[in-house]
Design a protein around this motif. Structure first.
Motif, PDB file in Angstrom:
ATOM      1  N   CYS A 269      45.245 -12.222   9.326  1.00 11.97           N
ATOM      2  CA  CYS A 269      46.364 -12.450   8.400  1.00 11.97           C
ATOM      3  C   CYS A 269      46.981 -11.159   7.865  1.00 11.97           C
ATOM      4  CB  CYS A 269      45.898 -13.322   7.229  1.00 11.97           C
ATOM      5  SG  CYS A 269      45.425 -14.992   7.721  1.00 11.97           S
ATOM      6  N   LYS A 270      46.171 -10.136   7.693  1.00 12.69           N
ATOM      7  CA  LYS A 270      46.666  -8.901   7.072  1.00 12.69           C
ATOM      8  C   LYS A 270      47.030  -7.808   8.082  1.00 12.69           C
ATOM      9  CE  LYS A 270      43.950  -9.596   2.829  1.00 12.69           C
ATOM     10  NZ  LYS A 270      45.064  -9.725   1.894  1.00 12.69           N
ATOM     11  N   LYS A 271      46.546  -7.921   9.309  1.00  9.32           N
ATOM     12  CA  LYS A 271      46.793  -6.847  10.285  1.00  9.32           C
ATOM     13  C   LYS A 271      47.401  -7.349  11.595  1.00  9.32           C
ATOM     14  CE  LYS A 271      43.141  -3.845   8.483  1.00  9.32           C
ATOM     15  NZ  LYS A 271      41.889  -3.103   8.788  1.00  9.32           N
ATOM     16  N   LEU A 272      46.742  -8.335  12.225  1.00  7.62           N
ATOM     17  CA  LEU A 272      47.168  -8.751  13.562  1.00  7.62           C
ATOM     18  C   LEU A 272      48.586  -9.314  13.554  1.00  7.62           C
ATOM     19  CD1 LEU A 272      46.318  -9.054  16.519  1.00  7.62           C
ATOM     20  CD2 LEU A 272      45.477 -11.334  15.969  1.00  7.62           C
ATOM     21  N   ILE A 273      48.862 -10.243  12.657  1.00  2.00           N
ATOM     22  CA  ILE A 273      50.190 -10.870  12.612  1.00  2.00           C
ATOM     23  C   ILE A 273      51.266  -9.831  12.303  1.00  2.00           C
ATOM     24  CG2 ILE A 273      51.622 -12.532  11.343  1.00  2.00           C
ATOM     25  CD1 ILE A 273      49.125 -14.304  11.105  1.00  2.00           C
ATOM     26  N   LEU A 274      50.953  -8.910  11.396  1.00  2.00           N
ATOM     27  CA  LEU A 274      51.907  -7.845  11.059  1.00  2.00           C
ATOM     28  C   LEU A 274      52.128  -6.909  12.243  1.00  2.00           C
ATOM     29  CD1 LEU A 274      50.869  -6.963   7.412  1.00  2.00           C
ATOM     30  CD2 LEU A 274      53.055  -7.905   8.144  1.00  2.00           C
ATOM     31  N   SER A 275      51.075  -6.654  13.013  1.00  2.00           N
ATOM     32  CA  SER A 275      51.226  -5.770  14.180  1.00  2.00           C
ATOM     33  C   SER A 275      52.119  -6.416  15.231  1.00  2.00           C
ATOM     34  CB  SER A 275      49.858  -5.415  14.764  1.00  2.00           C
ATOM     35  OG  SER A 275      49.265  -6.530  15.410  1.00  2.00           O
ATOM     36  N   TRP A 276      52.011  -7.726  15.376  1.00  2.00           N
ATOM     37  CA  TRP A 276      52.891  -8.431  16.329  1.00  2.00           C
ATOM     38  C   TRP A 276      54.325  -8.467  15.814  1.00  2.00           C
ATOM     39  CZ3 TRP A 276      48.832 -12.835  17.283  1.00  2.00           C
ATOM     40  CH2 TRP A 276      47.917 -12.410  18.262  1.00  2.00           C
TER      41      TRP A 276
END
Length: 819
Positions: A269-276
């Motif tokens: 929620c805090k890293k992966l989605i933002l990286s995409w």
């Protein structure tokens, strides 16, 4: 530094003592050692240098001093220039000999030495990669590194394997689809038992399609830290390559990670989605479009939007919404799925944060929003198949109703506005069943009075039924038919928790709308909803249930090959039995057969029993699940049925049906404990269940089941652990033991005697009276006398069982003497 004096080793030894203390002095001592190298005989220098390395490697722990010394040694060996001009294709002799030392000693007996040798090689490889233009290594060295470190990848010590993983890092070739190092990494990533090794592989493996697939598999690793590491690797991939994974993989990983532990969920929620999102140049709408909002069956968009809104500044998320500041709505001509759903989630987000001032900037008052929905509906009709497809219209309409639900309705005139908007939407041509369900469920809050609510919804249904079918409905492709919409309203309305019975208004719908469509298969979706609506009404009214149960039997037989119809009928029938019991429908149970007091047609209970072997797996599973529910709630008791369920659980074919296997496993955990009378029934199924194995055709899959597996299973279910009664009153195993011994002596038995004897190992005695004990002891002696002398294993089982009986007898005698 002063001029060096003493032997080469003495000088070098002192130097190594100093470089251990701090890395800051490494540059100065590098030059000193380089000068010593130039002034010394090569062999003498190398021997001294190697001895210093050996002493370092021999330390018991990998301390900071040891690490400093190894780094200095690796730095010197990797960066040393030859003392005299050499052919460009010739390797530095000192570096070559260092490698040969590593190759000769990587398999040292001591675990710490093996680990530090691998670590030393890893340092060499890293430093060499930093100065690759200056260092030349022949192919033999590369091959030997691969061979030796591959051997260390299967070292018994995980610490050594970790260092081997690091040492191989620079040998990867991401452009080679068959790179041996990447292949080794992938193999060990799925097979190494140590989570720290698996994490190290993830941290070192190159970015290739095969590697990414292997890392994705680790998102279901049994170790939380490995799963976390896998998700972080995928974040790094997106950040570096600016390219997200496929839509399918993104959805799988988001859903999987969100349902994981808090640590893993935070990474998603805090890293992966933002990286995409970053891979889409932080354009939220391009990112959402890649998911195809209208096809979001698993609700991934909810996780994505909630996470993005939580992790971004308020100003950023507000700026992204294409809102008209004057109307505080998205312009009608600009609407698209991604805008509407983002708008909905942004309103929800601000509402949760109590940012009411900001909400006023992006949301009009209630009257204006209701009119806005009406304008959107008109715009959709005008642009269907031009700008929008049907699916997009349905999706946007659903989101708008979700926004409307978030308004407060403090006054009656506010509720009137909402009711009007709801009524318009229910009658709107592009309102699908999902939106209908959403609206009708909200009517329970909007109109708490049940009678008034039902009258209003019934009036809407009647208005819709009266619409000329040739009207605008036929101009829009594939829209829900009017009967589907009317039946969906009826189903949702009657399923409300506040609806407790079938009043006259509902009965009219039941008779004139739902019932007629049950037997008509002009449209399967209509028929399914009609069956569902009738089923709901029957659950609300016992007399209706008794009267119309036969209708389901008729449909059951009429559509034998229709799985969907069958499943809805089975659900209704079993729910009715659960609600009212079998007696309500005049069924009488006698000797495993269910008869009706008054024969009115097909006996549906026996028909369902006969369908336990239905060729369709889904239908068969539905029937078994239904019977399990009836058994658990003590609605039904049947020895033949429970016997068949025991066999089904152990049938090799059931393993191929995970749902059925899980259902039966849970059932047999609960049934012996929670259902009154289950222990006696389980005692009585012992021999009938074994008989099913005996009578099974030779081609049947249940012939593969070992009889003692079944007997031990039943004995486990009937053990003291499952019995609610006090141990002193426990007699089930006593009874079973007596029956087993009698059958073992029966010359006309159909059961294998040795299989019966095996089961005696699992018998637990309760309070056995003196006569029963003596009788069983006599039976055992008779069986032993009747058995061939070479049946040692089975005679031993009988002897052990006899000793248990004698011990029980002794205990009883002691208790009598004490009392």
């Amino acid at each position: 530094m002063a001029k060096m004096k003493g032997s080469i080793y003495e000088i070098m030894s002192e130097l190594f003592k100093d470089v251990q203390k701090s890395k800051a002095s490494h540059k100065e001592y590098f030059e000193s050692l380089k000068n010593l190298y130039k002034e010394s005989n090569f062999d003498e220098f190398f021997d001294s240098f190697l001895l210093c390395i050996k002493i370092t490697l021999a330390h018991e722990e990998m301390s900071e001093e040891v690490q400093n010394a190894l780094e200095f040694s690796a730095e010197f060996a990797a960066r040393l220039s030859p003392p005299a001009p050499i052919h460009e294709a010739k390797m530095c002799p000192l570096l070559e000999k260092i490698f040969n030392f590593i190759f000769d000693n990587h398999g040292a007996i001591d675990t710490g030495v093996r680990s530090r040798i691998c670590s030393f090689l890893s340092l060499l490889m890293r430093i060499m990669s930093e100065c690759s233009e200056e260092v030349w290594i022949n192919n033999n060295i590369w091959e030997n590194i691969l061979i030796t470190m591959t051997q260390r990848l299967i070292d018994k010590s995980p610490e050594v394997r970790i260092e081997a993983v690091r040492a191989l890092y620079n040998l990867q070739n991401a452009s080679d689809n068959n790179c041996p190092v990447i292949s080794k990494y992938i193999t060990h990533l799925s097979s190494d038992l140590n989570p720290n090794v698996r994490k190290e592989i993830i941290n070192n493996i190159a970015r290739t399609n095969k590697a990414i697939d292997a890392v994705i598999e680790r998102t279901i690793d049994n170790d939380e830290t490995v799963r976390e590491c896998a998700y972080l690797y995928l974040c790094k991939i997106a950040e570096i390559e600016k390219k997200p994974l496929s839509k399918k993989n993104q959805k799988i990983l988001i859903k999987r990670g969100y349902n994981d532990t808090p640590i893993v969920r935070n990474v998603v929620c805090k890293k992966l989605i933002l990286s995409w999102l970053n891979a889409y140049n932080n354009d939220i709408f391009d990112y959402l479009e890649s998911f195809d909002c209208t096809d979001d069956i698993d609700n991934t968009i909810d996780i994505v939007l909630t996470s993005l809104l939580n992790e971004q500044p308020i100003n950023t998320i507000l700026k992204q919404l294409p809102i008209d500041l004057e109307t505080t709505t998205i312009p009608v001509e600009d609407i698209k799925c991604e805008y509407i759903i983002y708008w909905r989630y942004l309103i929800k987000h601000l509402n949760n944060l109590d940012y009411h001032d900001l909400l006023n900037l992006i949301l009009p008052d209630l009257r204006e929003f209701c009119e806005y929905i009406y304008d959107i509906q008109n715009y959709m009709i005008q642009n269907i198949d031009k700008k929008f497809d049907k699916k997009s219209c349905e999706f946007m309409l659903f989101q708008l109703i979700e926004i409307l639900k978030m308004y407060d309705y403090p006054h009656e005139h506010d509720k009137t506005l909402v009711k009007l908007a709801f009524e318009r939407t229910l009658k709107f041509e592009l309102c699908d069943v999902k939106t209908i369900k959403l609206i009708v469920e909200h009517y329970e809050y909007l109109i708490p009075d049940v009678e008034i609510r039902i009258k209003i919804l019934c009036s809407i249904i009647n208005d819709m039924k009266s619409i000329d079918h040739i009207n605008d409905y036929n101009n829009i492709k594939n829209i829900p038919t009017i009967p589907i919409k009317c039946l969906e309203i009826m189903c949702t309305m009657t399923q409300a928790s506040t609806v407790k019975n079938v009043n006259d208004v509902i009965k009219e719908l039941f008779t004139n709308l739902a019932l007629p469509y049950c037997l008509k298969n002009t449209n399967q979706n209509v028929q399914i909803l009609a069956l569902k609506a009738v089923g709901i009404c029957l659950l609300l009214d016992g007399q209706l249930a008794k009267k119309h149960m036969s209708m389901f039997v008729t449909v059951f037989h009429t559509y034998k090959n229709n799985r969907v119809i069958w499943k809805i009928i089975l659900t209704v029938i079993f729910d009715l039995f659960l609600s009212y019991g079998l007696e309500h429908f005049d069924y009488i149970h006698k000797k495993g057969i269910f008869n009706q007091k008054h024969t009115t047609g097909v006996n549906i209970v026996n028909m369902l029993m006969e369908s336990l072997n239905h060729p369709d797996q889904e239908i068969r599973t539905s029937i078994i699940i239904g019977f399990c529910k009836l058994l658990l709630h003590n609605i039904i008791t049947s020895i033949p049925l429970v016997s068949r369920l025991v066999i089904l659980l152990h049938d090799p074919l059931t393993i191929k049906n995970p749902l059925l296997h899980q259902v039966l496993t849970v059932f047999f955990k609960q049934y012996p404990i929670e259902t009154p009378g289950s222990q006696l029934l389980l005692q009585n199924i012992f021999f009938p269940t074994l008989r099913l194995l005996v009578d099974a055709p030779t081609t049947s899959s249940i012939k593969k089941i070992q009889p003692h597996i079944i007997s031990n299973f039943i004995l486990t279910l009937t053990s003291v652990d499952f019995s609610k009664k006090d141990t002193k009153d426990y007699t089930i195993h006593n009874n079973l033991a007596w029956s087993i011994l009698n059958q073992a002596l029966n010359p006309n038995r159909c059961y294998d005697r040795n299989e019966l004897i095996k089961s005696l190992d699992n018998v637990q005695f309760g309070n056995v009276d003196k006569k029963a004990l003596n009788d069983m002891l006599e039976k055992i002696d008779e069986i032993i006398d009747d058995m061939p002398l070479n049946d040692y294993d089975f005679i031993k089982i009988l002897a052990n069982f006899k000793n248990k009986l004698l011990a029980e007898k002794s205990t009883n005698q002691n208790n009598q003497q004490t009392s």
